[in-house]
Design an enzyme around this catalytic site. Structure first.
Site, PDB file in Angstrom:
ATOM      1  N   ARG A  50       3.645 -43.959  34.678  1.00  0.00           N
ATOM      2  CA  ARG A  50       4.864 -44.125  35.474  1.00  0.00           C
ATOM      3  C   ARG A  50       4.831 -43.166  36.656  1.00  0.00           C
ATOM      4  O   ARG A  50       4.705 -41.954  36.487  1.00  0.00           O
ATOM      5  CB  ARG A  50       6.111 -43.859  34.624  1.00  0.00           C
ATOM      6  CG  ARG A  50       7.416 -44.109  35.371  1.00  0.00           C
ATOM      7  CD  ARG A  50       8.621 -43.751  34.508  1.00  0.00           C
ATOM      8  NE  ARG A  50       8.763 -44.657  33.386  1.00  0.00           N
ATOM      9  CZ  ARG A  50       9.391 -45.815  33.458  1.00  0.00           C
ATOM     10  NH1 ARG A  50       9.902 -46.215  34.602  1.00  0.00           N
ATOM     11  NH2 ARG A  50       9.492 -46.581  32.407  1.00  0.00           N
ATOM     12  N   LEU A  71      20.868 -37.184  23.682  1.00  0.00           N
ATOM     13  CA  LEU A  71      20.994 -37.847  22.383  1.00  0.00           C
ATOM     14  C   LEU A  71      19.650 -38.076  21.712  1.00  0.00           C
ATOM     15  O   LEU A  71      19.561 -38.119  20.489  1.00  0.00           O
ATOM     16  CB  LEU A  71      21.718 -39.190  22.555  1.00  0.00           C
ATOM     17  CG  LEU A  71      23.122 -39.095  23.184  1.00  0.00           C
ATOM     18  CD1 LEU A  71      23.749 -40.475  23.279  1.00  0.00           C
ATOM     19  CD2 LEU A  71      24.011 -38.158  22.368  1.00  0.00           C
ATOM     20  N   GLN A  72      18.592 -38.228  22.495  1.00  0.00           N
ATOM     21  CA  GLN A  72      17.262 -38.482  21.937  1.00  0.00           C
ATOM     22  C   GLN A  72      16.276 -37.448  22.461  1.00  0.00           C
ATOM     23  O   GLN A  72      16.058 -37.346  23.665  1.00  0.00           O
ATOM     24  CB  GLN A  72      16.785 -39.888  22.313  1.00  0.00           C
ATOM     25  CG  GLN A  72      15.438 -40.247  21.695  1.00  0.00           C
ATOM     26  CD  GLN A  72      15.001 -41.642  22.086  1.00  0.00           C
ATOM     27  OE1 GLN A  72      15.632 -42.303  22.893  1.00  0.00           O
ATOM     28  NE2 GLN A  72      13.877 -42.090  21.524  1.00  0.00           N
ATOM     29  N   GLY A  89       9.270 -39.361  27.279  1.00  0.00           N
ATOM     30  CA  GLY A  89      10.598 -38.906  27.686  1.00  0.00           C
ATOM     31  C   GLY A  89      10.635 -38.243  29.044  1.00  0.00           C
ATOM     32  O   GLY A  89      11.439 -37.335  29.273  1.00  0.00           O
ATOM     33  N   GLU A  90       9.779 -38.662  29.968  1.00  0.00           N
ATOM     34  CA  GLU A  90       9.757 -38.012  31.284  1.00  0.00           C
ATOM     35  C   GLU A  90      11.074 -38.207  32.040  1.00  0.00           C
ATOM     36  O   GLU A  90      11.528 -37.307  32.729  1.00  0.00           O
ATOM     37  CB  GLU A  90       8.587 -38.524  32.127  1.00  0.00           C
ATOM     38  CG  GLU A  90       8.468 -37.775  33.452  1.00  0.00           C
ATOM     39  CD  GLU A  90       7.089 -37.858  34.075  1.00  0.00           C
ATOM     40  OE1 GLU A  90       6.954 -37.450  35.236  1.00  0.00           O
ATOM     41  OE2 GLU A  90       6.159 -38.316  33.402  1.00  0.00           O
ATOM     42  N   ARG A  91      11.695 -39.385  31.908  1.00  0.00           N
ATOM     43  CA  ARG A  91      12.993 -39.596  32.564  1.00  0.00           C
ATOM     44  C   ARG A  91      14.032 -38.622  32.015  1.00  0.00           C
ATOM     45  O   ARG A  91      14.830 -38.055  32.760  1.00  0.00           O
ATOM     46  CB  ARG A  91      13.480 -41.027  32.364  1.00  0.00           C
ATOM     47  CG  ARG A  91      12.753 -42.079  33.185  1.00  0.00           C
ATOM     48  CD  ARG A  91      13.397 -43.441  33.031  1.00  0.00           C
ATOM     49  NE  ARG A  91      14.696 -43.502  33.677  1.00  0.00           N
ATOM     50  CZ  ARG A  91      15.862 -43.567  33.049  1.00  0.00           C
ATOM     51  NH1 ARG A  91      15.922 -43.541  31.724  1.00  0.00           N
ATOM     52  NH2 ARG A  91      16.993 -43.633  33.707  1.00  0.00           N
ATOM     53  N   ARG A  92      14.028 -38.402  30.679  1.00  0.00           N
ATOM     54  CA  ARG A  92      14.984 -37.482  30.067  1.00  0.00           C
ATOM     55  C   ARG A  92      14.738 -36.047  30.529  1.00  0.00           C
ATOM     56  O   ARG A  92      15.682 -35.295  30.773  1.00  0.00           O
ATOM     57  CB  ARG A  92      14.876 -37.575  28.538  1.00  0.00           C
ATOM     58  CG  ARG A  92      15.613 -38.762  27.933  1.00  0.00           C
ATOM     59  CD  ARG A  92      15.199 -39.029  26.498  1.00  0.00           C
ATOM     60  NE  ARG A  92      13.968 -39.807  26.438  1.00  0.00           N
ATOM     61  CZ  ARG A  92      13.177 -39.856  25.374  1.00  0.00           C
ATOM     62  NH1 ARG A  92      13.452 -39.146  24.299  1.00  0.00           N
ATOM     63  NH2 ARG A  92      12.079 -40.593  25.405  1.00  0.00           N
ATOM     64  N   ASN A 124       4.250 -46.375  27.026  1.00  0.00           N
ATOM     65  CA  ASN A 124       4.976 -46.965  28.147  1.00  0.00           C
ATOM     66  C   ASN A 124       5.002 -48.489  28.070  1.00  0.00           C
ATOM     67  O   ASN A 124       6.020 -49.114  28.328  1.00  0.00           O
ATOM     68  CB  ASN A 124       4.344 -46.523  29.474  1.00  0.00           C
ATOM     69  CG  ASN A 124       4.877 -45.185  29.927  1.00  0.00           C
ATOM     70  OD1 ASN A 124       6.023 -45.073  30.335  1.00  0.00           O
ATOM     71  ND2 ASN A 124       4.059 -44.160  29.843  1.00  0.00           N
ATOM     72  N   ARG A 127       7.329 -49.230  24.818  1.00  0.00           N
ATOM     73  CA  ARG A 127       8.642 -48.640  24.611  1.00  0.00           C
ATOM     74  C   ARG A 127       9.464 -48.445  25.872  1.00  0.00           C
ATOM     75  O   ARG A 127      10.652 -48.194  25.791  1.00  0.00           O
ATOM     76  CB  ARG A 127       8.493 -47.264  23.916  1.00  0.00           C
ATOM     77  CG  ARG A 127       7.732 -47.323  22.617  1.00  0.00           C
ATOM     78  CD  ARG A 127       7.458 -45.911  22.098  1.00  0.00           C
ATOM     79  NE  ARG A 127       6.570 -45.936  20.939  1.00  0.00           N
ATOM     80  CZ  ARG A 127       6.991 -45.964  19.685  1.00  0.00           C
ATOM     81  NH1 ARG A 127       8.273 -45.964  19.424  1.00  0.00           N
ATOM     82  NH2 ARG A 127       6.125 -45.990  18.685  1.00  0.00           N
TER      83      ARG A 127
END
Length: 287
Positions: A50, A71-72, A89-92, A124, A127
């Protein structure tokens, strides 16, 4: 040098099984594995496919984290130097930094760092929502690395062969079209119909699609016109069989009504010297 082909059974299939099992084992024992880590010490996965993160969506996630917390947890692993490397979880992680958070909850997965590249691709594809170009590059990497066919890849990642093939075709688009697709200016449906065009035709079509906000169906019609333009009648084609006496009669009627008219090449030409004459002509024939 011969292309490396590890075979589906011992190559891609084995990687899927090993990575999935290691990931599930870590998730199953998440109470022990969750840590609160500084956002500054987490290294990015160098194999993350990504590349594009939509700013508005990141800001919305950051606002949600401010209001409700994360939350995750993200997923990391330890490399050979004992440093934490991001797996999922790069966006998080980006949104947490944007929200001003100094720490983040992270699950430490017991995964061999040598499988990070495969894990990033698989995680990616299965998920997350990569943009079509990123997804195409992910598919291409797996095909190149393991020497499998589109059909074999489709069976393993549970995507249709047609979807994989159509997505891979996007890599043949010019860079400016790929960029427009990544930025959401055009859809994958639009991009798919541009694949058969030359670079110049792609530019022409894309500008029309964006400027006129064409639907995919309208874009398909546009592409047909570009590839098969309507032929303009040439001088060598036979002229229409029009009665010259009728043309002269029409010319005389126009002259009697004070219009300057002439006959040329099966056409009647009317001359106007002022706008008011044109307006009067329009009003007359309209009634």
């Amino acid at each position: 040098m011969a292309k490396k082909n590890r075979g589906l059974g011992r190559g891609l299939d084995a990687i899927f099984g090993e990575v999935s099992q290691a990931y599930e084992n870590s998730m199953g024992d998440s109470e022990r594995a969750v840590l609160e880590l500084s956002v500054e010490i987490i290294k990015p996965n160098p194999y993350q496919p990504r590349k594009y993160f939509e700013e508005n969506a990141l800001q919305e996630l950051a606002d949600s984290i401010k209001d409700h917390g994360l939350l995750q947890p993200i997923v990391v692993c330890e490399d050979e130097n004992g440093e934490y490397v991001l797996l999922a979880g790069e966006r998080r992680l980006r949104a947490s930094k944007l929200a001003g958070m100094h720490t983040i909850k992270a699950i430490v997965a017991d995964i061999d760092t040598h499988k990070m590249r495969e894990l990033a691709l698989i995680e990616n594809i299965q998920r997350a929502d990569l943009n079509p170009i990123e997804l195409a590059y992910s598919y291409q990497e797996l095909l190149d690395e393991y020497g499998v066919t589109h059909e074999e890849l489709s069976q393993r990642i549970k995507k249709s062969r047609t979807q994989i093939t159509n997505t891979l075709r996007l890599l043949s688009l010019e860079a400016f079209v790929q960029e427009s697709l990544i930025e959401g200016k055009i859809t994958q449906g639009h991009a798919k119909v541009l694949v058969t065009l030359s670079p110049q035709e792609q530019r022409l079509a894309m500008d029309s699609i964006i400027g006129q906000r064409l639907s995919v169906r309208d874009s398909e019609a546009l592409i047909k016109n570009i590839k098969n333009p309507s032929k303009i009648p040439s001088k060598s084609q036979p002229k229409a069989n029009i009665d010259r006496e009728l043309l002269k009669e029409a010319q005389e009627i126009l002259r009697q009504n004070a219009y300057k008219a002439s006959v040329k090449n099966n056409q009647i030409c009317i001359e106007f010297s002022q706008d008011v004459e044109i307006q009067a002509f329009i009003e007359k024939i309209a009634h």
